[in-house]
Design a protein around this motif. Structure first.
Motif, mmCIF file in Angstrom:
data_model
loop_
_atom_site.group_PDB
_atom_site.id
_atom_site.type_symbol
_atom_site.label_atom_id
_atom_site.label_comp_id
_atom_site.label_asym_id
_atom_site.label_seq_id
_atom_site.Cartn_x
_atom_site.Cartn_y
_atom_site.Cartn_z
ATOM 1 N N SER A 1 0.846 -1.192 0.000
ATOM 2 C CA SER A 1 0.000 0.000 0.000
ATOM 3 C C SER A 1 0.885 1.247 0.000
ATOM 4 O O SER A 1 2.105 1.150 0.208
ATOM 5 C CB SER A 1 -0.929 0.032 1.221
ATOM 6 O OG SER A 1 -0.200 0.352 2.387
ATOM 7 N N GLY A 2 0.265 2.379 -0.187
ATOM 8 C CA GLY A 2 0.997 3.637 -0.071
ATOM 9 C C GLY A 2 1.440 3.875 1.366
ATOM 10 O O GLY A 2 2.530 4.399 1.624
ATOM 11 N N THR A 3 0.590 3.485 2.291
ATOM 12 C CA THR A 3 0.919 3.654 3.710
ATOM 13 C C THR A 3 2.159 2.854 4.083
ATOM 14 O O THR A 3 3.064 3.368 4.754
ATOM 15 C CB THR A 3 -0.262 3.187 4.593
ATOM 16 O OG1 THR A 3 -1.465 3.788 4.113
ATOM 17 C CG2 THR A 3 -0.053 3.572 6.042
ATOM 18 N N LYS B 1 -7.400 6.072 -6.496
ATOM 19 C CA LYS B 1 -6.254 6.813 -7.018
ATOM 20 C C LYS B 1 -6.270 6.802 -8.554
ATOM 21 O O LYS B 1 -7.112 6.141 -9.172
ATOM 22 C CB LYS B 1 -4.953 6.218 -6.464
ATOM 23 C CG LYS B 1 -4.779 6.393 -4.951
ATOM 24 C CD LYS B 1 -4.686 7.857 -4.556
ATOM 25 C CE LYS B 1 -4.015 8.155 -3.232
ATOM 26 N NZ LYS B 1 -4.604 7.660 -2.000
ATOM 27 N N THR C 1 -3.791 16.658 5.015
ATOM 28 C CA THR C 1 -3.397 15.485 4.249
ATOM 29 C C THR C 1 -4.359 14.362 4.611
ATOM 30 O O THR C 1 -5.182 14.498 5.515
ATOM 31 C CB THR C 1 -1.945 15.063 4.553
ATOM 32 O OG1 THR C 1 -1.598 13.938 3.732
ATOM 33 C CG2 THR C 1 -1.751 14.671 6.013
ATOM 34 N N ALA D 1 -3.182 8.651 6.254
ATOM 35 C CA ALA D 1 -2.119 7.654 6.054
ATOM 36 C C ALA D 1 -0.729 8.243 6.247
ATOM 37 O O ALA D 1 0.168 7.564 6.772
ATOM 38 C CB ALA D 1 -2.237 7.051 4.649
ATOM 39 N N THR D 2 -0.539 9.492 5.842
ATOM 40 C CA THR D 2 0.763 10.139 6.015
ATOM 41 C C THR D 2 1.174 10.083 7.487
ATOM 42 O O THR D 2 2.289 9.672 7.824
ATOM 43 C CB THR D 2 0.666 11.633 5.601
ATOM 44 O OG1 THR D 2 -0.052 11.741 4.391
ATOM 45 C CG2 THR D 2 2.030 12.250 5.462
ATOM 46 N N SER E 1 0.540 5.413 -4.468
ATOM 47 C CA SER E 1 -0.509 4.547 -3.921
ATOM 48 C C SER E 1 -1.413 4.078 -5.053
ATOM 49 O O SER E 1 -1.694 4.835 -5.986
ATOM 50 C CB SER E 1 -1.352 5.315 -2.895
ATOM 51 O OG SER E 1 -2.584 4.638 -2.680
ATOM 52 N N ASP F 1 5.459 12.237 0.124
ATOM 53 C CA ASP F 1 4.184 11.543 0.006
ATOM 54 C C ASP F 1 3.585 12.006 -1.324
ATOM 55 O O ASP F 1 2.826 12.966 -1.398
ATOM 56 C CB ASP F 1 3.260 11.861 1.181
ATOM 57 C CG ASP F 1 1.946 11.082 1.079
ATOM 58 O OD1 ASP F 1 1.616 10.650 -0.039
ATOM 59 O OD2 ASP F 1 1.254 10.936 2.101
ATOM 60 N N THR G 1 1.792 10.067 -3.151
ATOM 61 C CA THR G 1 0.798 9.028 -3.413
ATOM 62 C C THR G 1 -0.366 9.516 -4.278
ATOM 63 O O THR G 1 -1.026 8.711 -4.921
ATOM 64 C CB THR G 1 0.221 8.483 -2.091
ATOM 65 O OG1 THR G 1 -0.132 9.593 -1.260
ATOM 66 C CG2 THR G 1 1.228 7.621 -1.370
ATOM 67 N N GLU G 2 -0.621 10.832 -4.275
ATOM 68 C CA GLU G 2 -1.729 11.356 -5.095
ATOM 69 C C GLU G 2 -1.224 11.952 -6.401
ATOM 70 O O GLU G 2 -2.004 12.505 -7.170
ATOM 71 C CB GLU G 2 -2.476 12.442 -4.296
ATOM 72 C CG GLU G 2 -3.050 11.902 -3.006
ATOM 73 C CD GLU G 2 -3.802 12.938 -2.190
ATOM 74 O OE1 GLU G 2 -3.831 14.107 -2.584
ATOM 75 O OE2 GLU G 2 -4.370 12.561 -1.157
HETATM 76 C C1 LIG Z 1 -3.848 7.437 -0.683
HETATM 77 C C2 LIG Z 1 -2.900 8.151 0.179
HETATM 78 C C3 LIG Z 1 -1.896 7.475 0.915
HETATM 79 C C4 LIG Z 1 -1.681 5.985 0.894
HETATM 80 O O1 LIG Z 1 -2.813 5.271 0.922
HETATM 81 P P1 LIG Z 1 -2.967 3.688 0.769
HETATM 82 O O2 LIG Z 1 -4.432 3.544 0.816
HETATM 83 O O3 LIG Z 1 -2.253 3.090 1.939
HETATM 84 O O4 LIG Z 1 -2.372 3.237 -0.508
HETATM 85 C C5 LIG Z 1 -1.024 8.237 1.668
HETATM 86 N N1 LIG Z 1 -1.111 9.574 1.703
HETATM 87 C C6 LIG Z 1 -2.039 10.253 1.012
HETATM 88 C C7 LIG Z 1 -2.028 11.742 1.050
HETATM 89 C C8 LIG Z 1 -2.978 9.568 0.244
HETATM 90 O O5 LIG Z 1 -3.918 10.248 -0.438
#
Ligand SMILES: *Cc1c(COP(=O)(O)O)cnc(C)c1O
Length: 376
Positions: free
Chosen positions: A54-56, A197, A80, A83-84, A192, A168, A170-171
């Motif tokens: 995952s992004g997390t 996404k 944000t 998850a960050t 992510s 981060d 991820t977006e």
């Molecule tokens: C989507 C997102 C993540 C990571 O999300 P996962 O659902 O774990 O993939 C992290 N930070 C931000 C700002 C996000 O939008």
């Protein structure tokens, strides 16, 4: 229901996933994992990419590799997705929140500079918070909604204060600052592939970097830190954070379509801007000329946020408020929030994201626009 930002699986997803299933290569390793990583590094312009669950978990591993621990702080924006901050908390560190810029909705770099100048000091080449003497080894900027801040200035501030930058991003898959891809500015960047996404693998993430040793370390740590190809010998506390081949197969198919998705996101934002600019007090996210965002999630600012949210959701047009600012969440109320006038709350109270799935039709875009206009 018109989804806010739904998955678009119109490419080779089924074909590649079927291949995984018929060959049995569904799990922890496989050709699609390698291919997805290669495509991601190439797209981001970095040398290496390591797929994660995952992004997390991508963000968490980056912090682990920097040795961030419960004696530390990590600087991040107050607006944000959670998850960050969760990734920061997993290491035991505490976040330091910087208020948002009211137009771009990115971390306010004036405030960041002021904070670093007034509240921190250097000790042996490491940034420390003056107040309690704890380390601040890392800054984690977030490219909120695929927009980016003045990265030249951010990197200069980070360098001056000895902060490692972990993005981060991820977006921000498909976003560029001065022609350079998001995620390629820091020591490491992340993507992510959550369902909403710009591309999705159902769930998944990626770490991108120029640093070979870090890429190898990330692969090692995300696969249980097994140090012998045969014996179950492990040389560190590892994590089961790998992306499975069947998800990576979707990722490869999605990457093939990414340029088309971004093109459609531009058509969507331009449609909304044409329809809604000048309606009531509606404003769009401000983007500097240096930034080419992916326009992942069109979001409007209006004092009629509550009315517009209700009108759209009542009509099965999924729209959502901005994230509750981090300082307002119960886990973070005691953490440092550097601000003058709490603009995070102002932005939060007035922003909403509107339907923008890449497969949305122009007729639906028109219907959403008309529904919004009715509120004024
Ligand atoms: C989507 C997102 C993540 C990571 O999300 P996962 O659902 O774990 O993939 C992290 N930070 C931000 C700002 C996000 O939008």
């Amino acid at each position: 229901m018109l989804l806010l930002s739904g998955p678009n699986m119109a490419g080779n997803e089924l074909k590649y996933v079927t291949e995984c299933i018929t060959t049995g290569w569904v799990s922890s390793v496989g050709a699609y994992v390698d291919q997805f990583e290669k495509m991601s590094a190439e797209f981001a312009g970095t040398k290496y990419a390591v797929a994660t669950s995952s992004g997390t978990t991508a963000l968490h591993i980056c912090l682990v590799m920097m040795g961030v621990n419960n004696e530390d702080y990590v600087i991040t924006p107050n607006i944000t997705f959670i998850a960050t901050c969760n990734s920061i908390k997993y290491t035991g560190a505490n976040p330091i929140f910087i208020d948002t810029d009211v137009d771009s909705w990115q971390m306010d770099l004036n405030l960041l500079e002021e904070f670093l100048t007034n509240e921190t000091e250097q000790r042996n080449g490491v940034c420390h918070l003056k107040k309690d003497g704890k380390r601040i080894p890392v800054i984690m900027p977030v490219h909120v909604l695929g927009n980016m801040c003045d990265m030249d200035r951010l990197l200069a501030l980070a360098k001056q204060h000895n902060l490692t930058v972990i993005e981060d991003s991820t977006e921000a898959l498909g976003s560029y600052y001065k022609g350079k891809h998001a995620g390629s500015f820091g020591l490491m960047g992340t993507f992510s592939y959550n369902g909403n996404k710009i591309i999705t693998t159902g769930g998944g993430g990626m770490i991108v970097t120029y640093d070979e040793a870090l890429a190898k370390r990330a692969k090692h740590l995300t696969t249980q830190a097994k140090s012998d190809p045969f014996e179950y010998m492990h040389d560190a506390i590892g994590y089961n954070y790998r992306l499975v081949n069947v998800a990576a197969a979707m990722g490869v198919a999605q990457m093939e379509q990414l340029p088309g998705f971004i093109k459609r996101k531009y058509e969507i934002i331009n449609f909304y801007k044409t329809e809604l600019q000048g309606v009531g007090d509606i404003k769009f996210q401000q983007v500097s000329d240096d930034v080419k965002p992916n326009w992942w999630m069109p979001t409007i600012f209006t004092t009629k946020q509550k009315e517009v949210l209700k009108a759209l959701n009542d009509n099965k047009m999924q729209s959502r408020p901005f994230w509750v600012p981090m300082n307002q969440l119960p886990m973070f109320t005691n953490d440092i929030y550097y601000n003058h006038t709490d603009r995070s709350n102002f932005v939060y109270q007035n922003c909403l994201s509107i339907p923008c799935s890449t497969y949305i039709t122009d007729a639906d875009l028109k219907a959403v626009s008309d529904k919004i206009k009715e509120c004024y």
